[in-house]
Design an enzyme around this catalytic site. Structure first.
Site: not given
Length: 119
Positions: A32, A45
């Site tokens: 990501s 994350y």
């Protein structure tokens, strides 16, 4: 799934799968832009995705040379998933500039957009 499992799962899965993979096999990890953005409320994350990117770089060399396995990362940008919808408002706001800058069509990606990349 707790954060430690989430962060360590690619490592454990790869360690378990490599002995059974043929030469020419492929490992593809989904990462990501969050790994490089520094958005508030995304520590675990973002750190797990940055860690995956590091694993890809190392495994591409190690597994490529020792097992003939290709290792790549796909970093698709914002994708309309339940996880994205449940993200912190700061994260969603930070993603808006990426969504608007998408050259082909200024929209959030869909899971169906990514599937052909990892087949």
């Amino acid at each position: 799934m707790d954060w430690l499992t989430y962060a360590a799962a690619p490592l454990f899965l790869t360690q378990s799968a490599v002995p059974y993979m043929p030469r020419g096999g492929r490992i593809i990890l989904i990462t990501s832009a969050a790994a490089r953005m520094g958005v508030a409320q995304t520590s675990v994350y973002a750190a797990s995705k940055a860690g995956m990117e590091a694993l890809v770089r190392v495994w591409a060399t190690e597994l490529g040379q020792t097992h003939g396995i290709t290792v790549n990362a796909v970093s698709p940008g914002p994708i309309a998933t339940e996880q994205f919808q449940n993200s912190a408002p700061e994260f969603k706001e930070a993603m808006q500039s990426i969504i608007q800058a998408t050259p082909a069509e200024a929209r959030m990606g869909a899971v169906e957009d990514i599937v052909p990349l990892v087949r």
